[in-house]
Design a protein around this motif. Structure first.
Motif, PDB file in Angstrom:
ATOM      1  N   GLU A  48     -73.179 -22.636  29.867  1.00  0.00           N
ATOM      2  CA  GLU A  48     -74.100 -22.802  30.871  1.00  0.00           C
ATOM      3  C   GLU A  48     -74.999 -21.477  31.099  1.00  0.00           C
ATOM      4  O   GLU A  48     -74.081 -20.493  31.618  1.00  0.00           O
ATOM      5  N   LEU A  49     -76.217 -21.167  31.061  1.00  0.00           N
ATOM      6  CA  LEU A  49     -76.736 -19.960  31.321  1.00  0.00           C
ATOM      7  C   LEU A  49     -78.148 -20.409  32.329  1.00  0.00           C
ATOM      8  O   LEU A  49     -78.684 -21.282  31.955  1.00  0.00           O
ATOM      9  N   LYS A  50     -78.002 -19.804  33.535  1.00  0.00           N
ATOM     10  CA  LYS A  50     -79.114 -20.188  34.510  1.00  0.00           C
ATOM     11  C   LYS A  50     -79.614 -18.560  34.906  1.00  0.00           C
ATOM     12  O   LYS A  50     -78.623 -17.948  35.264  1.00  0.00           O
ATOM     13  N   ILE A  51     -80.845 -18.379  34.895  1.00  0.00           N
ATOM     14  CA  ILE A  51     -81.454 -16.907  35.340  1.00  0.00           C
ATOM     15  C   ILE A  51     -82.371 -17.089  36.348  1.00  0.00           C
ATOM     16  O   ILE A  51     -83.271 -17.983  36.231  1.00  0.00           O
ATOM     17  N   GLU A  52     -82.005 -16.465  37.518  1.00  0.00           N
ATOM     18  CA  GLU A  52     -83.000 -16.806  38.786  1.00  0.00           C
ATOM     19  C   GLU A  52     -82.677 -15.349  39.425  1.00  0.00           C
ATOM     20  O   GLU A  52     -81.612 -14.768  39.679  1.00  0.00           O
ATOM     21  N   ASN A  53     -83.806 -14.895  40.053  1.00  0.00           N
ATOM     22  CA  ASN A  53     -83.865 -13.558  40.936  1.00  0.00           C
ATOM     23  C   ASN A  53     -83.338 -12.372  40.373  1.00  0.00           C
ATOM     24  O   ASN A  53     -82.153 -11.568  41.109  1.00  0.00           O
ATOM     25  N   LYS A  54     -83.438 -12.302  39.198  1.00  0.00           N
ATOM     26  CA  LYS A  54     -82.752 -11.155  38.233  1.00  0.00           C
ATOM     27  C   LYS A  54     -81.433 -11.111  38.048  1.00  0.00           C
ATOM     28  O   LYS A  54     -80.589 -10.135  37.465  1.00  0.00           O
ATOM     29  N   ILE A  55     -80.859 -12.379  38.194  1.00  0.00           N
ATOM     30  CA  ILE A  55     -79.258 -12.520  38.040  1.00  0.00           C
ATOM     31  C   ILE A  55     -79.119 -13.755  37.081  1.00  0.00           C
ATOM     32  O   ILE A  55     -79.648 -14.600  36.768  1.00  0.00           O
ATOM     33  N   ALA A  56     -78.106 -13.477  35.915  1.00  0.00           N
ATOM     34  CA  ALA A  56     -77.903 -14.328  35.015  1.00  0.00           C
ATOM     35  C   ALA A  56     -76.445 -15.112  35.377  1.00  0.00           C
ATOM     36  O   ALA A  56     -75.474 -14.330  35.441  1.00  0.00           O
ATOM     37  N   PHE A  57     -76.567 -16.276  35.794  1.00  0.00           N
ATOM     38  CA  PHE A  57     -75.234 -16.807  36.057  1.00  0.00           C
ATOM     39  C   PHE A  57     -74.891 -17.579  34.636  1.00  0.00           C
ATOM     40  O   PHE A  57     -75.318 -18.471  34.120  1.00  0.00           O
ATOM     41  N   ILE A  58     -73.583 -17.260  34.135  1.00  0.00           N
ATOM     42  CA  ILE A  58     -72.866 -17.745  33.021  1.00  0.00           C
ATOM     43  C   ILE A  58     -71.738 -18.350  33.360  1.00  0.00           C
ATOM     44  O   ILE A  58     -71.007 -17.810  33.945  1.00  0.00           O
ATOM     45  N   THR A  59     -71.695 -19.697  32.797  1.00  0.00           N
ATOM     46  CA  THR A  59     -70.535 -20.431  33.458  1.00  0.00           C
ATOM     47  C   THR A  59     -69.981 -21.054  32.073  1.00  0.00           C
ATOM     48  O   THR A  59     -70.452 -21.663  31.331  1.00  0.00           O
ATOM     49  N   LEU A  60     -68.645 -21.011  32.209  1.00  0.00           N
ATOM     50  CA  LEU A  60     -67.790 -21.502  31.125  1.00  0.00           C
ATOM     51  C   LEU A  60     -67.754 -23.045  31.411  1.00  0.00           C
ATOM     52  O   LEU A  60     -67.303 -23.557  32.602  1.00  0.00           O
ATOM     53  N   ASN A  61     -68.055 -24.013  30.460  1.00  0.00           N
ATOM     54  CA  ASN A  61     -68.556 -25.238  30.553  1.00  0.00           C
ATOM     55  C   ASN A  61     -67.537 -26.338  29.780  1.00  0.00           C
ATOM     56  O   ASN A  61     -68.077 -26.991  29.103  1.00  0.00           O
ATOM     57  N   ARG A  62     -66.162 -26.143  29.848  1.00  0.00           N
ATOM     58  CA  ARG A  62     -65.227 -27.019  29.236  1.00  0.00           C
ATOM     59  C   ARG A  62     -64.168 -27.588  30.147  1.00  0.00           C
ATOM     60  O   ARG A  62     -63.191 -27.350  30.096  1.00  0.00           O
ATOM     61  N   PRO A  63     -64.809 -27.979  31.251  1.00  0.00           N
ATOM     62  CA  PRO A  63     -63.892 -28.426  32.560  1.00  0.00           C
ATOM     63  C   PRO A  63     -62.846 -29.342  32.132  1.00  0.00           C
ATOM     64  O   PRO A  63     -61.681 -29.411  32.987  1.00  0.00           O
ATOM     65  N   GLU A  64     -62.957 -30.198  31.367  1.00  0.00           N
ATOM     66  CA  GLU A  64     -61.988 -31.382  30.901  1.00  0.00           C
ATOM     67  C   GLU A  64     -60.669 -30.557  30.343  1.00  0.00           C
ATOM     68  O   GLU A  64     -59.749 -31.333  30.211  1.00  0.00           O
ATOM     69  N   VAL A  65     -60.801 -29.211  29.671  1.00  0.00           N
ATOM     70  CA  VAL A  65     -59.565 -28.595  29.217  1.00  0.00           C
ATOM     71  C   VAL A  65     -59.497 -27.300  30.016  1.00  0.00           C
ATOM     72  O   VAL A  65     -59.087 -26.288  29.419  1.00  0.00           O
ATOM     73  N   PHE A  66     -59.968 -27.390  31.447  1.00  0.00           N
ATOM     74  CA  PHE A  66     -59.986 -26.074  32.177  1.00  0.00           C
ATOM     75  C   PHE A  66     -60.513 -24.879  31.558  1.00  0.00           C
ATOM     76  O   PHE A  66     -59.995 -23.910  31.895  1.00  0.00           O
ATOM     77  N   ASN A  67     -61.642 -25.179  30.899  1.00  0.00           N
ATOM     78  CA  ASN A  67     -62.520 -24.131  30.266  1.00  0.00           C
ATOM     79  C   ASN A  67     -61.805 -23.307  29.400  1.00  0.00           C
ATOM     80  O   ASN A  67     -61.991 -21.938  29.345  1.00  0.00           O
ATOM     81  N   SER A  68     -60.881 -23.759  28.809  1.00  0.00           N
ATOM     82  CA  SER A  68     -59.920 -22.950  27.629  1.00  0.00           C
ATOM     83  C   SER A  68     -60.848 -22.702  26.434  1.00  0.00           C
ATOM     84  O   SER A  68     -62.000 -23.571  26.102  1.00  0.00           O
ATOM     85  N   PHE A  69     -60.864 -21.937  25.684  1.00  0.00           N
ATOM     86  CA  PHE A  69     -61.663 -21.327  24.600  1.00  0.00           C
ATOM     87  C   PHE A  69     -61.254 -22.012  23.478  1.00  0.00           C
ATOM     88  O   PHE A  69     -60.138 -22.098  22.787  1.00  0.00           O
ATOM     89  N   ASN A  70     -62.379 -22.542  22.714  1.00  0.00           N
ATOM     90  CA  ASN A  70     -62.253 -22.790  21.369  1.00  0.00           C
ATOM     91  C   ASN A  70     -63.282 -21.769  20.501  1.00  0.00           C
ATOM     92  O   ASN A  70     -63.815 -20.974  21.362  1.00  0.00           O
TER      93      ASN A  70
END
Length: 261
Positions: free
Chosen positions: A7-29
């Protein structure tokens, strides 16, 4: 490729980058790893972004590699591809992007997840977080630059012991040993992360990027090489608009208004 793994949200010159696979504890595929690289590139090239926050959804920051992917005959890309196309490019991007990146560690950070966290410029974690070099527990070795950053952060002996034993380290212990910048109480974690990110987003961005370049180079430079690079980059910093604004504000006894230029 769907985009919901990051997930990406940009506000107030800040990019909030969120790993979003919570069902597998945000493990990477593979999808998530490639998507994170793409998002980091976009944030690097976006002049409206002057600071980034990397965090996770759910109970974990990141549990490392999705083991279901590497044990699946159909999905397994192989460790060579996983390292050379997934994790190594992520670490390289985090270190080379000339904007500050906060690792806001919201839950357990294990394996590659722990080392991605440690590659960030400023790492904060709330009091319930733990860090685990989990590789040896399944017969692997640390990757994602764990053997590069960890001994430099906490010392050779301590780092090697954690890598071999796979001990779980609390956020409080991590702060005390210098693994992370700060532990933050859970109830004020989001607020404090936002304050920190906002402060960085309003600072002289080019100078922060040059500071990052200097610290990266200090890992391998001799003293003479580092002194020469400091001189070169100081001259570069002195030519920025933000330096002129900072000096003017100091002389005029007012708060500077940096533009990141």
């Amino acid at each position: 490729m769907s985009n919901n793994s990051i997930e990406l949200k940009i506000e107030n010159k800040i990019a909030f980058i969120t790993l979003n696979r919570p069902e597998v504890f945000n493990s990477f595929n593979r999808e998530m790893a490639l998507r994170l690289q793409s998002v980091l590139d976009d944030c690097e090239n976006n002049p409206e972004v002057r600071a980034m926050v990397l965090t996770g959804n759910g109970k974990a920051f990141c549990a490392g590699q999705d083991l279901k992917e590497v044990t699946s005959p159909e999905l397994n890309p192989g460790f060579k591809k996983i390292l050379e196309e997934h994790y190594n490019p992520i670490i390289t991007r985090i270190r080379k992007i000339k904007k500050p990146i906060i690792g806001a560690i919201n839950g357990v950070a294990a394996g590659a997840g722990a080392n991605i966290a440690l590659a960030c410029d400023i790492v904060v974690a709330h009091e319930k977080v733990s860090f685990i070099q989990a590789f040896s527990l399944i017969g692997l070795v640390p990757d994602s630059a764990g053997t590069f950053f960890l001994p430099r952060l906490i010392g050779f002996q301590k780092a090697q012991a954690l890598a071999m034993l796979g001990d779980k380290i609390s956020a409080e212990e991590a702060e005390k040993m210098g693994m992370i910048y700060k532990m933050i109480p859970l109830e004020s974690f989001d607020e404090e992360v936002n304050k920190l990110a906002l402060k960085l987003a309003n600072m002289p961005t080019k100078a922060l990027g040059l500071i990052k370049e200097l610290f990266n180079s200090s890992m391998t430079n001799t003293l003479e090489q580092q002194l020469a690079l400091e001189s070169k980059l100081q001259i570069e910093a002195a030519q920025t608009e933000d330096y002129a604004e900072g000096v003017s504000a100091f002389i005029e006894k007012r708060k500077p208004e940096f533009k990141g230029k």
